[in-house]
Scaffold this active site. Structure first.
Site, mmCIF file in Angstrom:
data_model
loop_
_atom_site.group_PDB
_atom_site.id
_atom_site.type_symbol
_atom_site.label_atom_id
_atom_site.label_comp_id
_atom_site.label_asym_id
_atom_site.label_seq_id
_atom_site.Cartn_x
_atom_site.Cartn_y
_atom_site.Cartn_z
ATOM 1 N N GLY A 77 -27.833 -2.924 42.295
ATOM 2 C CA GLY A 77 -27.314 -1.597 42.598
ATOM 3 C C GLY A 77 -27.578 -0.625 41.471
ATOM 4 N N LYS A 78 -27.831 0.633 41.853
ATOM 5 C CA LYS A 78 -28.035 1.698 40.873
ATOM 6 C C LYS A 78 -27.322 2.944 41.376
ATOM 7 C CE LYS A 78 -32.539 0.292 38.969
ATOM 8 N NZ LYS A 78 -33.945 0.708 38.726
ATOM 9 N N GLY A 79 -26.815 3.727 40.452
ATOM 10 C CA GLY A 79 -26.158 4.969 40.821
ATOM 11 C C GLY A 79 -25.930 5.817 39.596
ATOM 12 N N SER A 80 -25.296 6.977 39.804
ATOM 13 C CA SER A 80 -25.042 7.875 38.682
ATOM 14 C C SER A 80 -24.098 7.237 37.663
ATOM 15 C CB SER A 80 -24.435 9.183 39.193
ATOM 16 O OG SER A 80 -23.239 8.931 39.916
ATOM 17 N N GLY A 82 -24.148 4.032 36.723
ATOM 18 C CA GLY A 82 -24.748 2.956 35.953
ATOM 19 C C GLY A 82 -25.543 2.008 36.827
ATOM 20 N N VAL A 84 -25.989 -1.982 38.257
ATOM 21 C CA VAL A 84 -25.273 -3.230 38.526
ATOM 22 C C VAL A 84 -26.303 -4.342 38.693
ATOM 23 C CG1 VAL A 84 -23.639 -4.446 40.014
ATOM 24 C CG2 VAL A 84 -23.417 -1.971 39.679
ATOM 25 N N ASP A 192 -12.848 7.960 46.604
ATOM 26 C CA ASP A 192 -14.261 7.778 46.954
ATOM 27 C C ASP A 192 -14.433 6.584 47.893
ATOM 28 O OD1 ASP A 192 -16.863 8.671 46.919
ATOM 29 O OD2 ASP A 192 -17.418 7.600 45.090
#
EC number: 2.7.12.2
Length: 324
Positions: A77-80, A82, A84, A192
């Site tokens: 996983g990737k996101g704003s 960080g 994972v 969220d």
């Protein structure tokens, strides 16, 4: 991927973009207010006594993990917030999801990280993704999280297209149990709730994750007026800038349940060719009647459940929404 092919892989450490010297001690401990984080783990400093409280979330090894103990398998996983990664304990063989957050000195971002660390440390509930440990290493804050091997609800929808009503009842009940705990025991608004923040394991357990934008209220009657989170799933009162409370999470979950049932995001433009702008979607959420379940595709009970959910989300008690 076979285990033998993974032996040479190293953990993917996010590149450091902003110095954090302002928040580092000479010993390499990250400090922010009452929080202290280093390679020995997380401590909260009591403002009244000055005493340190060590994180008590150690579960499998009962010793503090470090980067040397973990072997990277793959990025999951990737996101704003960080990156994972799926990692494996080299000596025990246990799998974890390792969330790496690049630290910087931007105040709002830093406060979100500190908030997530505090909530994760204090949260112990079967419907919340467990944070085993956390530590600071070379400019990156790491959270050692429970690995949910079926991915998120987003992944489930991609695989099965739609989720049948009996399974939706189980999913809904588990998430509501998690929200009951957050709202009444921890006094936390998640802010969220969306498909990607609901994770699933091979036992069919659904758990809430990601507390980067959560808010802690002083009491169960508290209200917030800040505008954070994923806009698509926000309750109308949040989009319009009104005060909101715990029940705004219920609106978001209602959208998620309906999305799982119909296989797409519930709000669609009247022309059917996509929203002209982001603001057009927000206006629709605030001004238009809430979406409903198609009566020709679902049982009367489910259609009534969805209608009641939106109509009363600002006044219903959580325990009234729990399926039997």
């Amino acid at each position: 991927m076979k285990g033998k092919k993974l032996l040479g892989l190293k953990l993917d450490v996010p590149a450091q973009e902003t110095p954090v010297d302002k928040f580092l001690t000479a010993s390499g401990t990250f400090k922010d207010g009452e929080l202290r984080l280093n390679q020995r783990g997380l401590q909260l400093i009591s403002e009244e006594t000055g005493d340190e409280t060590q994180s008590t979330n150690l579960k499998v090894e009962d010793v503090q993990l470090s980067m040397d103990d973990l072997e990277m398998i793959q990025v999951i996983g990737k996101g704003s917030g960080g990156v994972v990664q799926l990692v494996r304990h080299k000596w025990v063989g246990t799998f974890y999801a390792l969330k790496g957050i690049q630290m910087n000195i931007q105040e709002s971002f830093r406060k979100q990280i500190v908030q997530e660390l505090k909530i994760n440390q204090a949260t112990q509930n079967p419907h919340i993704v467990l944070c085993h440990q956390s530590f600071y290493h070379n400019g990156v804050i790491y959270l050692v999280l429970e690995y949910m091997d079926r991915g998120s609800v987003v992944d489930i929808i991609k695989q099965v297209k739609t989720i049948l009503e009996p399974y939706l009842a189980v999913l809904c009940k588990q998430v509501l149990e998690g929200l009951l705990y957050l709202h009444h025991e921890r006094h936390v608004i998640h802010r969220d709730i969306k498909p990607s923040n609901l994770l699933v394991n091979h036992n069919g357990e659904v758990k809430i994750t990601d507390f980067g934008v959560s808010a802690v209220l002083a009491s169960s009657m508290g209200q917030r007026d800040t505008f954070v989170g994923t806009y698509n799933y926000m309750a109308p009162e949040r989009i319009s800038g009104s005060s909101y409370d715990y029940k705004s999470d219920i609106w978001s979950l209602g959208l998620v349940i309906l999305e799982c049932a119909i296989g797409r995001f519930p709000y669609i433009p009247s022309e059917g060719e996509g929203w002209l702008s982001f603001y057009e979607l927000l206006e629709a959420i605030v001004d238009q009647p809430p979406p409903s379940a198609p009566a020709d595709q679902f049982s009367p009970e489910f259609c009534s459940f969805i209608s009641s959910w939106y109509a009363k989300h600002s006044s219903l008690k959580l325990h009234m929404l729990l399926p039997p």
